[in-house]
Design an enzyme around this catalytic site. Structure first.
Site, PDB file in Angstrom:
ATOM      1  N   GLU A 124      12.768   5.484   0.985  1.00  0.00           N
ATOM      2  CA  GLU A 124      13.946   5.420   1.850  1.00  0.00           C
ATOM      3  C   GLU A 124      13.614   5.082   3.298  1.00  0.00           C
ATOM      4  O   GLU A 124      14.394   4.443   3.986  1.00  0.00           O
ATOM      5  CB  GLU A 124      14.706   6.746   1.799  1.00  0.00           C
ATOM      6  CG  GLU A 124      15.443   6.957   0.494  1.00  0.00           C
ATOM      7  CD  GLU A 124      16.247   8.244   0.504  1.00  0.00           C
ATOM      8  OE1 GLU A 124      16.550   8.755   1.602  1.00  0.00           O
ATOM      9  OE2 GLU A 124      16.573   8.725  -0.588  1.00  0.00           O
ATOM     10  N   GLY A 161     -14.962   8.072  11.496  1.00  0.00           N
ATOM     11  CA  GLY A 161     -15.265   8.789  12.726  1.00  0.00           C
ATOM     12  C   GLY A 161     -14.438  10.052  12.881  1.00  0.00           C
ATOM     13  O   GLY A 161     -14.855  10.990  13.568  1.00  0.00           O
ATOM     14  N   GLU A 203       2.996   1.344  -6.425  1.00  0.00           N
ATOM     15  CA  GLU A 203       3.271   0.822  -5.087  1.00  0.00           C
ATOM     16  C   GLU A 203       3.546  -0.682  -5.117  1.00  0.00           C
ATOM     17  O   GLU A 203       4.381  -1.173  -4.367  1.00  0.00           O
ATOM     18  CB  GLU A 203       2.120   1.142  -4.130  1.00  0.00           C
ATOM     19  CG  GLU A 203       2.035   2.600  -3.756  1.00  0.00           C
ATOM     20  CD  GLU A 203       3.167   3.075  -2.860  1.00  0.00           C
ATOM     21  OE1 GLU A 203       3.873   2.246  -2.253  1.00  0.00           O
ATOM     22  OE2 GLU A 203       3.350   4.300  -2.756  1.00  0.00           O
ATOM     23  N   ALA A 247       0.848  -1.199   0.000  1.00  0.00           N
ATOM     24  CA  ALA A 247       0.000   0.000   0.000  1.00  0.00           C
ATOM     25  C   ALA A 247       0.873   1.234   0.000  1.00  0.00           C
ATOM     26  O   ALA A 247       2.067   1.157   0.278  1.00  0.00           O
ATOM     27  CB  ALA A 247      -0.902  -0.009   1.235  1.00  0.00           C
ATOM     28  N   GLU A 275      11.296   3.100   4.343  1.00  0.00           N
ATOM     29  CA  GLU A 275      10.635   1.811   4.459  1.00  0.00           C
ATOM     30  C   GLU A 275      11.652   0.671   4.466  1.00  0.00           C
ATOM     31  O   GLU A 275      12.554   0.632   3.642  1.00  0.00           O
ATOM     32  CB  GLU A 275       9.657   1.593   3.293  1.00  0.00           C
ATOM     33  CG  GLU A 275       8.487   2.533   3.301  1.00  0.00           C
ATOM     34  CD  GLU A 275       7.558   2.340   2.127  1.00  0.00           C
ATOM     35  OE1 GLU A 275       6.350   2.481   2.313  1.00  0.00           O
ATOM     36  OE2 GLU A 275       8.041   2.050   1.006  1.00  0.00           O
TER      37      GLU A 275
END
Length: 126
Positions: free
Chosen positions: A84, A61, A38, A22, A86
């Site tokens: 970078e 909410g 992605e 994701a 991740e």
């Protein structure tokens, strides 16, 4: 018969989580392109077929953020690099194990649970 999940550390919960790939939609980027980009960045694979499954509010909410879930078939290796900040490990999982992993608490991420359960109901392209 296999789904590619990613394992990455999530500081907010202090754990490594198994998730579907994701990421964030770049300004003016079509959502389909985000999903394709992605997938490559996080798994190193591109999709021969990319199909939108659904859109959902992430947390209505307190947020108007919308998450778009895709399923990818006919994967082939592609070059891409993760962001970078991740640190991602690709984890192949047998589709037959997905429900057991969700019910056993191995997969805890809500977007991943929703995406995986819906994907089990969508037949691959002929």
């Amino acid at each position: 018969d296999t789904v590619l999940l990613i394992r990455q550390y999530r500081p907010a919960v202090g754990e490594f989580l198994l998730e579907v790939p994701a990421g964030t939609i770049e300004p003016n980027e079509p959502v389909d392109q985000t999903a394709a980009r992605e997938l490559i960045e996080e798994t190193g694979y591109s999709a021969g077929v990319l199909h939108k499954m659904f859109s959902q509010y992430l947390a209505p909410g307190y947020s108007s953020e919308v998450l778009h879930a895709y399923i990818a078939w006919s994967l082939s290796p592609a070059s891409g690099t993760a962001d970078e900040d991740e640190n991602i490990e690709v984890v192949p999982v047998k589709i037959s194990e997905v429900e057991k992993m969700i019910l056993g608490g191995e997969i805890k991420d809500a977007k991943s649970i929703a995406s995986l359960l819906v994907s089990l109901r969508i037949p691959p392209p002929a």
